[in-house]
Design an enzyme around this catalytic site. Structure first.
Site, short mmCIF file in Angstrom:
data_model
loop_
_atom_site.label_atom_id
_atom_site.label_comp_id
_atom_site.label_asym_id
_atom_site.label_seq_id
_atom_site.Cartn_x
_atom_site.Cartn_y
_atom_site.Cartn_z
CB ILE A 9 35.18 29.88 40.62
CG1 ILE A 9 34.76 28.41 40.47
CG2 ILE A 9 34.13 30.65 41.42
CD1 ILE A 9 35.85 27.47 40.33
CB ALA A 80 41.00 39.66 35.53
CB SER A 127 45.89 38.94 28.46
OG SER A 127 45.27 39.44 27.30
CD GLU A 129 43.78 43.69 24.49
OE1 GLU A 129 43.43 43.31 23.37
OE2 GLU A 129 43.98 44.88 24.76
CE1 TYR A 151 42.02 41.98 31.23
CE2 TYR A 151 43.07 42.07 29.07
CZ TYR A 151 42.58 41.33 30.13
OH TYR A 151 42.69 39.96 30.12
#
Ligand code: NAP
Ligand code: F7E
Length: 328
Positions: A9, A80, A127, A129, A151
């Site tokens: 959040i 994350a 993502s 990524e 990641y």
């Protein structure tokens, strides 16, 4: 009144998504970690109607308590460790939060809904990524994943775990494969905000140099406010699925620099920029460009803010913010 629980959040997307859901009449609950999180007050000021709960993605029982308190219809898992460069220095922590944290959240939802596993709709923040060393151009939902950072690897784990919970337990669990999205709320560690802040400070005479990494990397950049709408749309579908969310355009870091400096009337930008190996990565993702046609077709989603508008929005915001900070 539908109810939503958002992890992450305090982040860029958490704030935009909270605003969107509040506008839509949701009761919004947000998970915030740490005993004295410095962003607590910022969240309270920005979205005062959000109910905040203490919890951490690495602590399954805290997630179960959050579900009991919030009783959500929808869970958006945005929490994350999200800074790619940092993930090499903290690979295990990144794996625990960005990877295993997804499993914890999925498991908490499953245990909370044993009567009907599809009762809570679940969104996972996957993502681009994950595409890493890209195996196809443009990248779509079916493109082979080849992550290039701890990641990226952690996100691949979370992505497949989300699909696995959907297939194993019949959960309504969707994975949004979002390409880079930015805004005036972007953390200053990410390249777009680093540039917009520095350009504003250079224009105001507060800074004289910008030290950068690889200027040739290309990204498909969009506006975060547009992208959170896609998250919500995914959870409104009768069936859960995976969607690429992207602008369909790619630009280099150099393009972003040119555009940001041009916005403040500086054409000879190269005199202000120096490259330093400190900001180079052990393995780079050279080029990303997404194919959002499935999201266009099935969700009716299209972004509104283009690259030039995004750059202007960020630089304008930082001109104001930096002038205020300097007391001008
Ligand atoms: P962000 O600004 O970095 O926010 C990350 C959020 O995760 C913060 O609220 C952070 O809380 C929280 N968090 C970190 N560790 C946690 C933990 N152990 N337990 C619970 N929460 C934790 O990221 P964002 O840009 O909003 O992105 C939202 C999500 O989308 C992330 O999962 C990111 O990986 C993913 N994503 C982002 C992009 C993008 O371009 N922005 C693209 C694709 C996917 P603190 O403030 O307390 O650290
Ligand atoms: O880097 C290059 C850097 O850190 C973009 C996260 O939201 O999007 C983000 O990950 C590019 C890279 O974002 C600097 O090498 C050059 O090629 O802004 P970034 P990212 O790594 O693309 C994905 C989709 C996510 O999911 C992530 O959570 O810019 N670059 N010079 C630099 N990057 C930084 N940060 N700083 C530089 O000085």
């Amino acid at each position: 009144m539908p109810r939503a629980l958002i992890t992450g959040i305090t982040g860029q997307d958490g704030l935009y998504l909270s605003e969107l859901l509040l506008q839509k009449g949701y009761e919004v609950w947000g998970l915030i970690r740490g005993q004295n999180n410095p962003k607590h007050e910022m969240v309270r000021r920005t979205v005062p109607d959000v109910h905040l709960l203490a919890g951490d993605l690495t602590d399954l029982s805290s997630l179960m308590r959050a579900l009991t308190a919030a009783q959500p219809d929808e869970v958006y898992n945005l929490g994350a460790i999200s800074y790619v460069a940092y993930s090499w220095e903290n690979a295990m922590l990144t794996t625990d939060v960005t990877g295993k944290g997804v499993l914890n959240m999925l498991e908490a939802v499953r245990l909370h809904t044993l009567d009907d596993p599809s009762r809570i709709r679940f969104y996972q923040a996957s993502s681009s990524e994950m595409f890493g060393k890209v195996q196809e151009v443009p990248q779509r939902e079916s493109t082979l994943l080849w992550p290039r950072s701890p990641y990226g690897v952690a996100k691949v784990f979370g992505h497949y775990m989300t699909i696995n919970y959907r297939e194993s337990y019949g959960m309504h669990a969707s994975s949004g494969i979002l390409f880079n999205h930015e805004s005036p709320r972007r953390g200053p560690e990410f390249v777009t905000r680093k540039i917009s802040q520095a350009v504003a400070r250079i224009r105001l005479g507060l800074q004289h140099e910008l030290v950068m990494g690889n200027l040739d990397a290309k990204r498909d950049w969009g506006f975060a406010g547009d992208y959170v709408e896609a998250m919500w749309l995914m959870l409104q579908q009768p069936e859960a699925d995976d969607y690429v969310i992207a602008s369909g355009e790619t630009h280099s870091v150099r393009d972003f620099l040119v555009s940001a400096f041009a916005h403040v009337g500086i054409e000879d930008w190269e005199g202000y920029v120096r490259q330093d190996p400190r900001f180079m990565r052990p393995a780079e993702v050279d080029m990303l460009i997404g194919d959002p046609s499935k999201a266009h077709r099935e969700l009716g989603w299209k972004p509104e803010v283009n690259f030039e508008t995004l750059v202007s929005m960020m630089v304008e915001n930082d001109l104001r913010e930096q002038a205020d900070l300097a007391g001008r």
